[in-house]
Scaffold this motif. Structure first.
Motif, short mmCIF file in Angstrom:
data_model
loop_
_atom_site.label_atom_id
_atom_site.label_comp_id
_atom_site.label_asym_id
_atom_site.label_seq_id
_atom_site.Cartn_x
_atom_site.Cartn_y
_atom_site.Cartn_z
N VAL B 49 73.58 74.32 93.19
CA VAL B 49 72.48 75.15 92.71
C VAL B 49 71.16 74.63 93.28
O VAL B 49 70.30 75.39 93.72
N ARG B 50 71.03 73.31 93.28
CA ARG B 50 69.79 72.74 93.79
C ARG B 50 69.62 73.07 95.27
O ARG B 50 68.56 73.47 95.72
N TRP B 51 70.71 72.96 96.04
CA TRP B 51 70.62 73.15 97.47
C TRP B 51 70.36 74.60 97.83
O TRP B 51 69.62 74.89 98.76
N GLU B 55 65.83 74.17 95.63
CA GLU B 55 65.04 73.57 96.70
C GLU B 55 65.07 74.38 97.97
O GLU B 55 64.64 73.93 99.02
N ALA B 56 65.62 75.61 97.87
CA ALA B 56 65.67 76.43 99.07
C ALA B 56 64.32 77.07 99.33
O ALA B 56 63.53 77.27 98.42
N ALA B 69 64.71 70.34 101.40
CA ALA B 69 66.09 69.85 101.52
C ALA B 69 67.11 70.95 101.36
O ALA B 69 68.29 70.74 101.58
N GLY B 70 66.66 72.12 100.96
CA GLY B 70 67.62 73.17 100.66
C GLY B 70 67.82 74.12 101.82
O GLY B 70 67.39 73.88 102.94
N VAL B 71 68.48 75.24 101.53
CA VAL B 71 68.77 76.24 102.55
C VAL B 71 67.49 76.95 102.95
O VAL B 71 66.60 77.16 102.14
#
Lengths: 398, 357
Positions: B49-51, B55-56, B69-71
């Motif tokens: 969920v974070r990725w 943090e997308a 750091a995310g998508v």
């Protein structure tokens, strides 16, 4: 005057011509295909002669024996730019057959394993296999190839190769492993050939003991051991040495290199075909009547034993046609390796065309090159069907 | 402990429940699998969920994507015009947009059985002409080179036209193969077997290299027309095989009944055999449609930019280097979604229109 038979008293039905269909044999289809190819070639020759205003006989296969002038690095047959165009196309064809054959075998292994597990009682295994099948069947094969290649390009660059135990090097340029080689290949080849001939001749010879299975099994075991021993002696006599890989300049020198192009092609073809074969195997297992499973249960067999001894031998006949047609598709799909530069037949052909300008000749050789494996596999299928006395399609009269 | 394969319900078992009750039943009856799912969700759920969400980066530029750091969903948003329309000129984009909308609406309408009448074919001819005029220009619109048509637009045009025209051509080939007499029948067999043995990509190369050589310069077709011709040829051959299978499944009694009514062989084929053959061939034709939708990706190798080609080109943009995985993930998701829907639709058609055995 012969009396008219009962059949001729029936309605005069329109006589439909003999279907040149799948039961009429690969040789007839091969002849038909090659005949059409010859006619098409002649027509193209006439057309191109008319279009370019030259003589209508521009088809000239003589260029095949002149030096190619382009390199093919990653191949099964050794090739250098001084070799002929014919050898270039042959090298490409060998690469195609090699990668298709290897991925077919691996795909059959994976497909059978996953097809058997697809009906497992553990729900999570069933769902994972269903997910794998859905994912790899519903996405284009080119996309899968590009994805795997992009993933393999994330390996470290050549200069920072991963060094596994000093023997194996792994980097963007591929996996370099130590390779055996010999300075006396003739003796090795001779020994291998003798062993193979002995094996084949002896195997057929043991057929006369069909009514004494234990004796036959022992004879065959002994024969196999003898041939292996002969091959081992041949290897020892030819003085094998190991060539170790090292980083020299911009590439590897020595050893055998598994390039990322080859690895990506193999991986893509294997996983893609494996999904289709798993589906065929799963359908085959599901079509076996429940009574067979119950019979196994009543004999005290576990589920795995019932699968191995009762069900799987029965589905081999059912599943062989789709599996072989999937192998034919694999040979055709290997053409996508053009996108990442693996030198299979299509890439070799386009390189030959751009260097020689002989498009029609090269394309006709390309067509023959793809026809040979697909006709061979079709003939294999017919032979299997005849041997197993299969109907041409399940549920239909032959 | 039963040896019955678990996907087959026992005779007389209670009907399977739906919805959340089914999920509960599943968890209760397969505790091992349920435990695996729960453990996986706890281990990787928050990270996932974070990725992908927290943090997308949803909007922004390449710099903010590299920091996060995310998508990088912003990559897809930024390049969506290229994904949809390829390298179509920006000033004329409204034409590509209206053409795509028209095509999607026409396909959606054609899928609903209520609209299956003769008028639909005439409507399609008109729509095809309209789309061609919008995209290529000519009378009244500035001409655009056909090579600039790309992206999803190109994929849809290639697959829709190759399948739509491939079915009638395949029917002709199948009839020719079966009823064509010794010469025409064998010719059809040879043609079908030859084209089936050669990979589509080799056919594409052959067409794109041989067409300029063989045909005079005045009528030398563009790569788009070459690709269309090749896909049409290939799909007609595969459809011919599928329809031949359907024709063989029509019982001999049907033909005898037609003969008893005094119909000529041509009318028997047209009025009795083909309608029944089509119904039997629906599953195979559905597979062919899905396969050709995926095969349109091959035009990327002869230098045209279809959906996957557009993603490749976008990920090599120097400002947005390093986000190719987002592009591939998007392409995977898109093709998976569409092909899955197509297979479900085929199953629905098969169920609604097949004869009850």
């Amino acid at each position: 005057m012969m009396p008219r038979s009962a059949a001729s008293h029936a309605l005069a039905l329109p006589v439909l011509p003999t279907k040149a269909g799948s039961r009429q044999g690969a040789p007839r289809r091969a002849a038909a295909a090659l005949g059409l190819g010859a006619v098409a070639l002649a027509a193209l020759a006439a057309l191109s002669g008319a279009a370019s205003g030259k003589l209508p006989f521009p088809i000239d296969f003589g260029f095949l024996w002149s030096p190619a002038g382009f390199p093919i690095v990653d191949s099964v047959l050794p090739f250098s730019p001084e070799d002929s165009y014919f050898r270039a196309l042959l090298t490409g064809w060998t690469n195609t057959v090699f990668v298709s054959l290897l991925s077919c075998m691996l795909a059959i292994l994976i497909g059978v394993l996953l097809g058997v597990l697809a009906e497992s009682r553990v729900a999570i295994i069933r769902q994972f296999i269903a997910g794998y099948r859905l994912l790899f069947r519903n996405t284009p094969i080119l996309l899968q190839l590009l994805f795997w290649y992009a993933l393999l390009q994330r390996l470290p660059p050549l200069r920072q190769s991963l060094d596994l135990s000093g023997l194996v090097l792994l980097s963007q340029k591929g996996l370099a492993i130590p390779a055996p080689f010999t300075e006396r290949p003739a003796s090795l080849g001779l020994a291998a050939l003798l062993a193979l001939l002995l094996l084949v001749a002896g195997w057929r010879g043991t057929r006369r003991f069909d009514d004494a299975p234990v004796l036959k099994a022992r004879l065959r075991g002994g024969l196999l051991l003898g041939c292996l021993l002969m091959a081992a002696i041949g290897i020892a006599l030819s003085g094998p040495q190991w060539s170790m890989p090292a980083i020299v300049g911009f590439g590897y020198r020595g050893g055998a290199v598994v390039t990322p192009e080859f690895a990506a092609t193999l991986l893509t073809l294997t996983l893609y075909s494996g999904a289709f074969i798993a589906e065929s195997v799963r359908g085959g297992i599901a079509s076996i009547p429940v009574g067979q499973w119950d019979a196994g249960h009543s004999l005290g067999l576990t589920r795995w034993q019932a699968m191995r001894l009762i069900v799987l031998p029965q589905i081999v006949k059912l599943v062989a046609p789709p599996v072989i047609s999937q192998c034919v598709s694999t040979v055709k799909n290997s053409g996508i390796a053009v996108a990442i530069g693996y030198p299979e037949l299509l890439l070799a052909t386009t390189a030959a065309i751009s260097h020689s300008g002989r498009a029609i000749e090269c394309f006709s050789l390309l067509m023959i090159g793809y026809l040979i494996p697909s006709l061979a596999l079709g003939a294999l299928l017919e032979r299997l069907q005849k041997r197993a006395a299969l109907p041409s399609a399940p549920g239909k009269l032959p | 402990m039963s040896v019955v394969p678990s996907s087959q319900p026992l005779v007389g078992a209670a009907p399977r429940p739906d919805g959340i009750l089914r999920l509960w039943r599943l968890l209760r009856s397969h505790p091992l699998s349920a435990a695996c799912y729960v453990v996986a969700a706890l281990l990787w759920g928050p990270d996932l969920v974070r990725w992908s969400v927290t943090e997308a980066v949803f909007t922004g530029d390449a710099a903010s994507c590299r920091i996060a750091a995310g998508v990088c969903w912003a990559f897809i948003g930024e390049k969506s015009n290229i994904f949809l329309f390829g390298l179509y000129p920006q000033t004329e984009l409204w034409r590509a947009q209206s053409a795509l909308l028209l095509l999607v609406v026409a396909i959606a309408v054609s899928l609903v059985p209520v609209f299956w009448r003769r008028g639909l074919m005439a409507a399609w001819v008109g729509i095809a002409g309209l789309i061609a005029w919008l995209l290529i220009g000519g009378l009244g619109l500035t001409p655009v080179s056909p090579l600039q048509i790309g992206g999803l637009m190109l994929s849809l045009i290639l697959s829709a036209s190759s399948f739509a025209l491939g079915v009638p051509l395949g029917t002709v080939l199948a009839i020719g193969r079966r009823h064509g007499g010794p010469v025409l029948g064998r010719g059809c067999v040879a043609f079908i077997e030859t084209v089936r043995s050669i990979p589509t990509i080799a056919l594409l190369f052959m067409a794109s290299i041989l067409a300029p050589q063989l045909l005079p310069a005045a009528i030398a077709p563009s790569k788009l027309v070459c690709a269309l011709a090749v896909f049409l040829l290939a799909s007609s051959v595969y459809c011919a095989e599928a329809i031949r299978g359907g024709m063989e499944s029509v019982g001999e009694g049907q033909r005898e009944a037609g003969r008893a009514l005094g119909l000529s062989p041509a009318l028997i084929v047209a009025l009795i055999v083909i309608p029944q053959a089509m119904r039997s061939a629906v599953p195979s034709l559905g597979n062919i449609a899905v396969a050709f939708f995926k095969e349109t990706t091959l035009v990327g190798i002869i230098g045209m930019y279809d959906f996957v080609g557009a993603i490749e080109v976008s990920s090599k943009d120097s400002a947005w280097l390093g986000f190719d995985m987002e592009g591939y993930a998007f392409a995977f998701a898109f093709y998976f979604f569409v092909c899955y829907l197509m297979t479900r639709y085929t199953l629905w058609i098969e169920r609604s229109f097949s004869y009850k055995a």
